[in-house]
Design a protein around this motif. Structure first.
Motif, PDB file in Angstrom:
ATOM      1  N   ALA A  85      -5.822 -33.049   9.195  1.00 29.30           N
ATOM      2  CA  ALA A  85      -6.117 -31.821   8.716  1.00 29.30           C
ATOM      3  C   ALA A  85      -4.982 -30.165   9.371  1.00 29.30           C
ATOM      4  O   ALA A  85      -3.975 -29.253   8.371  1.00 29.30           O
ATOM      5  CB  ALA A  85      -6.324 -31.480   7.467  1.00 29.30           C
ATOM      6  N   LEU A  86      -5.634 -29.885   9.997  1.00 34.37           N
ATOM      7  CA  LEU A  86      -5.499 -28.863  10.930  1.00 34.37           C
ATOM      8  C   LEU A  86      -3.838 -28.382  11.294  1.00 34.37           C
ATOM      9  O   LEU A  86      -3.465 -28.166  11.845  1.00 34.37           O
ATOM     10  CB  LEU A  86      -6.878 -28.610  11.830  1.00 34.37           C
ATOM     11  N   LEU A  87      -3.889 -29.915  12.078  1.00 37.94           N
ATOM     12  CA  LEU A  87      -2.447 -30.123  13.008  1.00 37.94           C
ATOM     13  C   LEU A  87      -1.573 -29.800  11.387  1.00 37.94           C
ATOM     14  O   LEU A  87      -0.084 -29.405  11.978  1.00 37.94           O
ATOM     15  CB  LEU A  87      -2.704 -31.793  13.432  1.00 37.94           C
ATOM     16  N   THR A  88      -1.191 -30.430  10.631  1.00 37.49           N
ATOM     17  CA  THR A  88      -0.541 -30.790   9.574  1.00 37.49           C
ATOM     18  C   THR A  88       0.124 -29.503   9.307  1.00 37.49           C
ATOM     19  O   THR A  88       0.721 -28.889   9.416  1.00 37.49           O
ATOM     20  CB  THR A  88      -0.675 -31.410   7.901  1.00 37.49           C
ATOM     21  N   GLY A  89      -1.180 -28.557   8.653  1.00 38.73           N
ATOM     22  CA  GLY A  89      -1.497 -26.283   8.857  1.00 38.73           C
ATOM     23  C   GLY A  89      -0.501 -25.447   9.637  1.00 38.73           C
ATOM     24  O   GLY A  89       0.627 -25.443   9.090  1.00 38.73           O
ATOM     25  N   LEU A  90      -0.684 -26.478  11.058  1.00 38.37           N
ATOM     26  CA  LEU A  90      -0.740 -25.687  12.506  1.00 38.37           C
ATOM     27  C   LEU A  90       1.607 -25.728  11.849  1.00 38.37           C
ATOM     28  O   LEU A  90       2.186 -25.019  12.253  1.00 38.37           O
ATOM     29  CB  LEU A  90      -0.645 -26.157  13.389  1.00 38.37           C
ATOM     30  N   ILE A  91       1.301 -26.921  12.431  1.00 40.00           N
ATOM     31  CA  ILE A  91       3.008 -27.506  11.768  1.00 40.00           C
ATOM     32  C   ILE A  91       4.008 -27.285  11.258  1.00 40.00           C
ATOM     33  O   ILE A  91       4.928 -26.424  10.546  1.00 40.00           O
ATOM     34  CB  ILE A  91       3.254 -29.020  11.623  1.00 40.00           C
ATOM     35  N   LEU A 113      10.171 -25.370  20.263  1.00 40.65           N
ATOM     36  CA  LEU A 113       8.340 -26.091  19.095  1.00 40.65           C
ATOM     37  C   LEU A 113       9.298 -27.096  18.280  1.00 40.65           C
ATOM     38  O   LEU A 113       8.209 -27.682  17.987  1.00 40.65           O
ATOM     39  CB  LEU A 113       8.965 -24.622  18.819  1.00 40.65           C
ATOM     40  N   TYR A 114      10.311 -27.257  18.282  1.00 40.00           N
ATOM     41  CA  TYR A 114      11.105 -28.517  17.981  1.00 40.00           C
ATOM     42  C   TYR A 114      10.689 -29.941  18.354  1.00 40.00           C
ATOM     43  O   TYR A 114      10.043 -30.605  17.650  1.00 40.00           O
ATOM     44  CB  TYR A 114      12.383 -28.533  16.650  1.00 40.00           C
ATOM     45  N   LEU A 115      10.067 -29.885  19.276  1.00 37.44           N
ATOM     46  CA  LEU A 115      10.021 -31.187  19.941  1.00 37.44           C
ATOM     47  C   LEU A 115       8.261 -30.794  20.045  1.00 37.44           C
ATOM     48  O   LEU A 115       7.848 -32.121  20.382  1.00 37.44           O
ATOM     49  CB  LEU A 115      10.268 -30.439  21.843  1.00 37.44           C
ATOM     50  N   LEU A 116       8.004 -30.280  20.118  1.00 39.00           N
ATOM     51  CA  LEU A 116       6.604 -29.940  20.664  1.00 39.00           C
ATOM     52  C   LEU A 116       6.062 -30.832  18.940  1.00 39.00           C
ATOM     53  O   LEU A 116       5.179 -31.779  19.029  1.00 39.00           O
ATOM     54  CB  LEU A 116       5.857 -28.320  20.106  1.00 39.00           C
ATOM     55  N   ILE A 117       6.791 -30.173  18.087  1.00 42.63           N
ATOM     56  CA  ILE A 117       6.446 -30.407  16.485  1.00 42.63           C
ATOM     57  C   ILE A 117       6.771 -32.432  16.526  1.00 42.63           C
ATOM     58  O   ILE A 117       5.771 -32.946  16.221  1.00 42.63           O
ATOM     59  CB  ILE A 117       7.326 -30.334  15.110  1.00 42.63           C
ATOM     60  N   LEU A 118       8.011 -32.629  17.143  1.00 41.30           N
ATOM     61  CA  LEU A 118       8.094 -34.318  16.862  1.00 41.30           C
ATOM     62  C   LEU A 118       7.242 -34.838  17.882  1.00 41.30           C
ATOM     63  O   LEU A 118       6.536 -36.036  17.475  1.00 41.30           O
ATOM     64  CB  LEU A 118       9.372 -33.976  18.048  1.00 41.30           C
ATOM     65  N   ALA A 119       6.829 -34.598  18.786  1.00 36.24           N
ATOM     66  CA  ALA A 119       5.661 -35.174  19.775  1.00 36.24           C
ATOM     67  C   ALA A 119       4.221 -34.769  19.082  1.00 36.24           C
ATOM     68  O   ALA A 119       3.398 -35.939  19.219  1.00 36.24           O
ATOM     69  CB  ALA A 119       5.592 -34.145  21.506  1.00 36.24           C
ATOM     70  N   ILE A 120       3.825 -33.931  18.700  1.00 37.81           N
ATOM     71  CA  ILE A 120       2.695 -34.074  17.476  1.00 37.81           C
ATOM     72  C   ILE A 120       3.202 -35.092  16.812  1.00 37.81           C
ATOM     73  O   ILE A 120       1.874 -35.824  15.974  1.00 37.81           O
ATOM     74  CB  ILE A 120       2.407 -33.014  16.914  1.00 37.81           C
TER      75      ILE A 120
END
Length: 214
Positions: A85-91, A113-120
């Motif tokens: 949930a914390l990761l989702t909030g961060l994204i 940032l988009y690449l980081l979000i995709l990796a997450i």
């Protein structure tokens, strides 16, 4: 209609019923925990059932397996749910800020940032399959999910295409969402991850044979 066709139709109907049943269990047990406490353990229980099916255990008692896993993993899986949930909030915060701020400097950081979000996101896809397949600590869970995702681009692609296809079908036929939304999507993710797990385990066995022969 010959016997083979009848047998195939019966098997197909049986599996459709099973997936609908698991989906209803997932909804019911999520509601049992008032969603925010039931979602993660219900998801772990669903992936546990799907994993057993993929390993050839097609005759397991579904309800008993689901309920036993839900109870056993209730606390630990809710800890995982908080992190997710914390990761989702961060994204969400990152994406919202990127939409608002159009400064030149920030625009330069959009691609990383988009690449980081995709990796997450891809790592999160692997989290529940890794959770139910390996007996690892909480920290190892995230490390293993990340590294397995990193070395299996084909599984990642299959997963993304499959999930996108499932979302498209559900958007065209929203009536299917209630019966197959979670179970079908989870099955696609679990199948792709299970192939990745088998590939890794095969390499580990080959490496052990080489070490033993030296």
């Amino acid at each position: 209609m010959n016997k083979r066709s009848m047998r195939g139709l019966f098997t197909l109907t049986e599996w459709i019923t099973k997936f609908a049943y698991v989906n209803l269990l997932w909804i019911g047990f999520s509601l049992l925990g008032l969603v925010f406490l039931g979602l993660s353990p219900a998801t772990v229980a669903m992936f546990t059932v799907l994993r057993k099916w993929m390993m050839g255990e097609s005759d397991i008692p579904v309800f008993q397996t689901f309920w036993a896993t839900f109870k056993k993993e209730f606390l630990r899986s809710n800890g995982l749910g908080i992190v997710l949930a914390l990761l989702t909030g961060l994204i969400f915060i990152d994406l919202s800020y990127m939409k608002i701020d159009h400064s030149n400097f920030l625009q330069l950081t959009h691609i990383p940032l988009y690449l980081l979000i995709l990796a997450i996101i891809m790592t999160v896809f692997y989290i529940f399959p890794v959770y139910v397949h390996y007996n690892v600590t909480f920290i190892q869970l995230f490390k293993n999910a990340f590294f397995i995702m990193l070395v299996n681009p084909i599984s990642n692609l299959v997963m993304l295409i499959g999930v996108a296809a499932a979302i498209y079908v559900m958007s065209v036929l929203p009536g299917l969402l209630f019966f197959f939304g979670a179970s079908s999507t989870a099955a696609i993710i679990m199948a792709a991850c299970y192939l990745a797990f088998q590939k890794i385990e095969k390499k580990q066995k080959e490496a052990q044979k080489v070490e033993a022969s030296v």
